[in-house]
Design an enzyme around this catalytic site. Structure first.
Site, PDB file in Angstrom:
ATOM      1  N   CYS A  82       0.836  -1.201   0.000  1.00 46.72           N
ATOM      2  CA  CYS A  82       0.000   0.000   0.000  1.00 46.72           C
ATOM      3  C   CYS A  82       0.877   1.260   0.000  1.00 46.72           C
ATOM      4  O   CYS A  82       1.475   1.594  -1.006  1.00 46.72           O
ATOM      5  CB  CYS A  82      -0.984  -0.048   1.159  1.00 46.72           C
ATOM      6  SG  CYS A  82      -2.356   1.128   0.973  1.00 46.72           S
ATOM      7  N   HIS A 176      -3.046  -5.156   1.335  1.00 46.50           N
ATOM      8  CA  HIS A 176      -2.440  -5.535   2.617  1.00 46.50           C
ATOM      9  C   HIS A 176      -2.624  -7.045   2.848  1.00 46.50           C
ATOM     10  O   HIS A 176      -3.644  -7.448   3.385  1.00 46.50           O
ATOM     11  CB  HIS A 176      -3.143  -4.817   3.772  1.00 46.50           C
ATOM     12  CG  HIS A 176      -2.968  -3.343   3.797  1.00 46.50           C
ATOM     13  ND1 HIS A 176      -2.024  -2.714   4.566  1.00 46.50           N
ATOM     14  CD2 HIS A 176      -3.637  -2.358   3.157  1.00 46.50           C
ATOM     15  CE1 HIS A 176      -2.115  -1.401   4.405  1.00 46.50           C
ATOM     16  NE2 HIS A 176      -3.089  -1.159   3.553  1.00 46.50           N
ATOM     17  N   GLU A 178      -0.977  -8.738   5.000  1.00 44.07           N
ATOM     18  CA  GLU A 178      -0.678  -8.995   6.413  1.00 44.07           C
ATOM     19  C   GLU A 178      -1.927  -8.944   7.292  1.00 44.07           C
ATOM     20  O   GLU A 178      -1.892  -9.377   8.439  1.00 44.07           O
ATOM     21  CB  GLU A 178       0.374  -7.996   6.918  1.00 44.07           C
ATOM     22  CG  GLU A 178      -0.108  -6.586   7.188  1.00 44.07           C
ATOM     23  CD  GLU A 178      -0.285  -5.730   5.936  1.00 44.07           C
ATOM     24  OE1 GLU A 178      -0.654  -4.562   6.081  1.00 44.07           O
ATOM     25  OE2 GLU A 178      -0.054  -6.237   4.809  1.00 44.07           O
TER      26      GLU A 178
END
Length: 197
Positions: A82, A176, A178
């Site tokens: 990002c 993202h 994660e």
């Protein structure tokens, strides 16, 4: 010497903890990086999401911008998500005043291209080089890549826009990974670090 790479997460702003967890699950020794001397001790680096203008200014303030550029130019593997993707671009289409980039990928990015915070969404993204089906991507005020140079490999698109790229040792995604519990993107990056370690 241990085959476990030491991978830093740039800890100036953004979702640092989630990246540390994802990297650890992908068999890396993960640690936060805030200062040039900490950067010097890692084999690779993740630049997390956050606010790209703020991260750029903090990197300059903490004396990190030039050391980051030097390590990237020297071939250190880096993965940006990002805002991290924006920082790895050679050019931002609509930069804020004073916004600098680290560079590393010959691409032009558009900030907040997928819309504002309240237009955030999740999507299944097919990523070249990732086995086991699509990656679940979380898009939060996400950028997209407007154009890439000849040496850049486009590894994922969504809605007709480029959302993941790789140029040699530098990897970037608009989304993202994660935040999902799916750590395959991090595993891909750990493999990239291991290959040059």
């Amino acid at each position: 010497m241990s085959d476990t790479p030491v991978i830093g997460v740039l800890a100036l702003q953004g979702d640092v903890r989630e990246h540390l967890i994802a990297l650890a699950s992908a068999d890396a020794l993960a640690r936060p990086v805030r200062r040039p001397e900490e950067l010097a001790e890692v084999d690779g680096l993740v630049i997390p999401g956050g606010e790209s203008t703020t991260m750029s200014k903090l990197a300059v303030l903490f004396g990190m911008m030039e050391p980051l550029r030097e390590r990237v130019r020297a071939g250190m593997p880096v993965y940006g998500t990002c805002a991290g993707m924006i920082l790895l671009a050679e050019k931002i289409l609509d930069p804020r005043s004073g916004q600098e980039t680290v560079g590393g990928i010959d691409m032009i990015v558009r900030r907040n291209a997928f819309g504002r915070q309240n237009e955030s969404f999740e999507a299944a993204v097919e990523v070249a080089g990732i086995d086991g089906g699509p990656v679940e991507g979380v898009f939060i005020r996400a950028p997209w890549v407007e154009s890439v140079g000849a040496e850049v490999e486009v590894i994922a698109e969504h809605g007709g826009h480029i959302v993941a790229v790789r140029q040699r040792n530098v990897l970037a995604t608009s989304f993202h990974p994660e935040l999902t519990g799916d750590h395959r993107m991090h595993a891909l990056f750990v493999d990239m670090v291991r290959a040059v370690k």
